[in-house]
Enzyme design. Structure first.
Site, mmCIF file in Angstrom:
data_model
loop_
_atom_site.group_PDB
_atom_site.id
_atom_site.type_symbol
_atom_site.label_atom_id
_atom_site.label_comp_id
_atom_site.label_asym_id
_atom_site.label_seq_id
_atom_site.Cartn_x
_atom_site.Cartn_y
_atom_site.Cartn_z
ATOM 1 N N ASP A 105 -4.737 -0.604 -1.700
ATOM 2 C CA ASP A 105 -6.131 -0.386 -1.351
ATOM 3 C C ASP A 105 -6.779 0.112 -2.632
ATOM 4 O O ASP A 105 -6.192 0.934 -3.353
ATOM 5 C CB ASP A 105 -6.243 0.682 -0.262
ATOM 6 C CG ASP A 105 -6.437 0.110 1.130
ATOM 7 O OD1 ASP A 105 -6.213 -1.092 1.328
ATOM 8 O OD2 ASP A 105 -6.801 0.894 2.026
ATOM 9 N N HIS B 249 -16.270 1.104 6.245
ATOM 10 C CA HIS B 249 -14.832 1.376 6.294
ATOM 11 C C HIS B 249 -14.573 2.874 6.121
ATOM 12 O O HIS B 249 -13.615 3.406 6.671
ATOM 13 C CB HIS B 249 -14.131 0.558 5.205
ATOM 14 C CG HIS B 249 -12.646 0.630 5.206
ATOM 15 N ND1 HIS B 249 -11.882 0.215 6.271
ATOM 16 C CD2 HIS B 249 -11.775 1.073 4.266
ATOM 17 C CE1 HIS B 249 -10.603 0.388 5.983
ATOM 18 N NE2 HIS B 249 -10.507 0.914 4.774
ATOM 19 N N LYS C 60 -7.110 -4.717 -3.395
ATOM 20 C CA LYS C 60 -7.958 -5.231 -2.318
ATOM 21 C C LYS C 60 -8.936 -4.166 -1.844
ATOM 22 O O LYS C 60 -8.686 -2.977 -1.995
ATOM 23 C CB LYS C 60 -7.106 -5.704 -1.139
ATOM 24 C CG LYS C 60 -6.227 -4.629 -0.524
ATOM 25 C CD LYS C 60 -5.293 -5.216 0.522
ATOM 26 C CE LYS C 60 -4.302 -4.223 1.053
ATOM 27 N NZ LYS C 60 -4.879 -3.114 1.824
ATOM 28 N N CYS D 124 -1.953 -2.382 7.677
ATOM 29 C CA CYS D 124 -1.886 -3.311 6.547
ATOM 30 C C CYS D 124 -0.606 -4.142 6.515
ATOM 31 O O CYS D 124 -0.637 -5.307 6.115
ATOM 32 C CB CYS D 124 -2.108 -2.557 5.234
ATOM 33 S SG CYS D 124 -3.784 -1.865 5.148
ATOM 34 N N ASP E 68 0.788 -1.238 0.000
ATOM 35 C CA ASP E 68 0.000 0.000 0.000
ATOM 36 C C ASP E 68 0.819 1.288 0.000
ATOM 37 O O ASP E 68 0.476 2.251 0.693
ATOM 38 C CB ASP E 68 -0.971 0.003 1.182
ATOM 39 C CG ASP E 68 -1.978 -1.141 1.131
ATOM 40 O OD1 ASP E 68 -1.953 -1.930 0.161
ATOM 41 O OD2 ASP E 68 -2.791 -1.260 2.066
ATOM 42 N N HIS F 267 -10.503 1.028 -3.312
ATOM 43 C CA HIS F 267 -11.879 1.107 -2.830
ATOM 44 C C HIS F 267 -12.854 1.687 -3.856
ATOM 45 O O HIS F 267 -12.563 2.694 -4.493
ATOM 46 C CB HIS F 267 -11.930 1.965 -1.565
ATOM 47 C CG HIS F 267 -11.151 1.395 -0.423
ATOM 48 N ND1 HIS F 267 -11.297 0.093 0.010
ATOM 49 C CD2 HIS F 267 -10.222 1.957 0.395
ATOM 50 C CE1 HIS F 267 -10.494 -0.121 1.044
ATOM 51 N NE2 HIS F 267 -9.826 1.001 1.287
ATOM 52 N N HIS G 92 -10.351 7.122 1.201
ATOM 53 C CA HIS G 92 -8.967 7.024 0.731
ATOM 54 C C HIS G 92 -8.879 5.966 -0.365
ATOM 55 O O HIS G 92 -9.703 5.060 -0.426
ATOM 56 C CB HIS G 92 -8.019 6.675 1.891
ATOM 57 C CG HIS G 92 -8.355 5.365 2.548
ATOM 58 N ND1 HIS G 92 -9.326 5.250 3.527
ATOM 59 C CD2 HIS G 92 -7.879 4.113 2.345
ATOM 60 C CE1 HIS G 92 -9.419 3.988 3.907
ATOM 61 N NE2 HIS G 92 -8.556 3.269 3.199
#
Length: 189
Positions: free
Chosen positions: A50, A58, A97, A138, A10, A52, A72
């Site tokens: 990440d 979250h 992810k 993470c 990340d 999203h 984010h």
């Protein structure tokens, strides 16, 4: 031939200075990881992101910074991109992810529909070195899942940046208890 993979966790614009969920030292860690990736003592390197779309609870307008966070790494924004200080030439694949849920561990990520553990096993990887952001979230989750998946696991603390000293300390205790090898001193901004 080594069976070591470097897992770059990340190292994204939103987690570095100027990002929506910046971790102090993120940019410097990206630069330091790049130097590590120029060495020749590993079989391959991968990165996680990440990624999203709508991760539900979250994201929060009033985050608790434990289970909920400001928005984010939203798909389609510059924040989701790997940080420009991170040289990507040695990175064989990027695993995404958290599209529709919180996802902390790189082992929840997929590349071309294949999970990280399966992808590493297909390439005869038996040990991993975990680096990136954030030590206490993470990176911790990825290292714990690496051990649970049977990989010999090292976290290079000098190539990680953490959110807060108290949660980094707790994460290091969890990692040691799980059998993760900790190398170096945690980055301090």
């Amino acid at each position: 031939m080594t069976s070591l993979a470097i897992l770059v966790i990340d190292v994204q614009n939103d987690f570095c200075e100027g990002g929506s969920l910046a971790v102090a030292g993120g940019s410097a860690v990206a630069t330091a990881i790049s130097a590590r990736l120029r060495s020749a003592d590993f079989a391959l390197a991968v990165a996680t992101r990440d990624h999203h779309i709508d991760p539900g609870a979250h994201f929060s307008e009033h985050p608790d910074f434990v289970d909920s966070w400001p928005a984010h790494c939203v798909v389609g924004t510059g924040g989701v991109q790997l940080h420009p200080n991170l040289e990507t030439a040695a990175i064989a694949a990027v695993f995404d992810k958290g599209e529709f849920a919180a996802a902390y561990s790189g082992f929840e990520a997929r590349h071309d529909g294949v999970g990280l553990a399966e992808w590493l096993r297909e390439r005869d990887i038996t040990e991993v070195e975990v680096v990136g952001i954030a030590t206490d979230h993470c990176v911790r989750a990825t290292a714990l899942d690496a051990v649970a998946n049977g990989f010999t696991t090292t976290v290079r603390l000098d190539l990680t940046a953490g959110v807060a000293p108290a949660t980094v300390e707790s994460a290091l205790e969890q990692l040691e208890s799980a059998g993760v090898h900790l190398v170096g001193t945690p980055y301090q901004a």
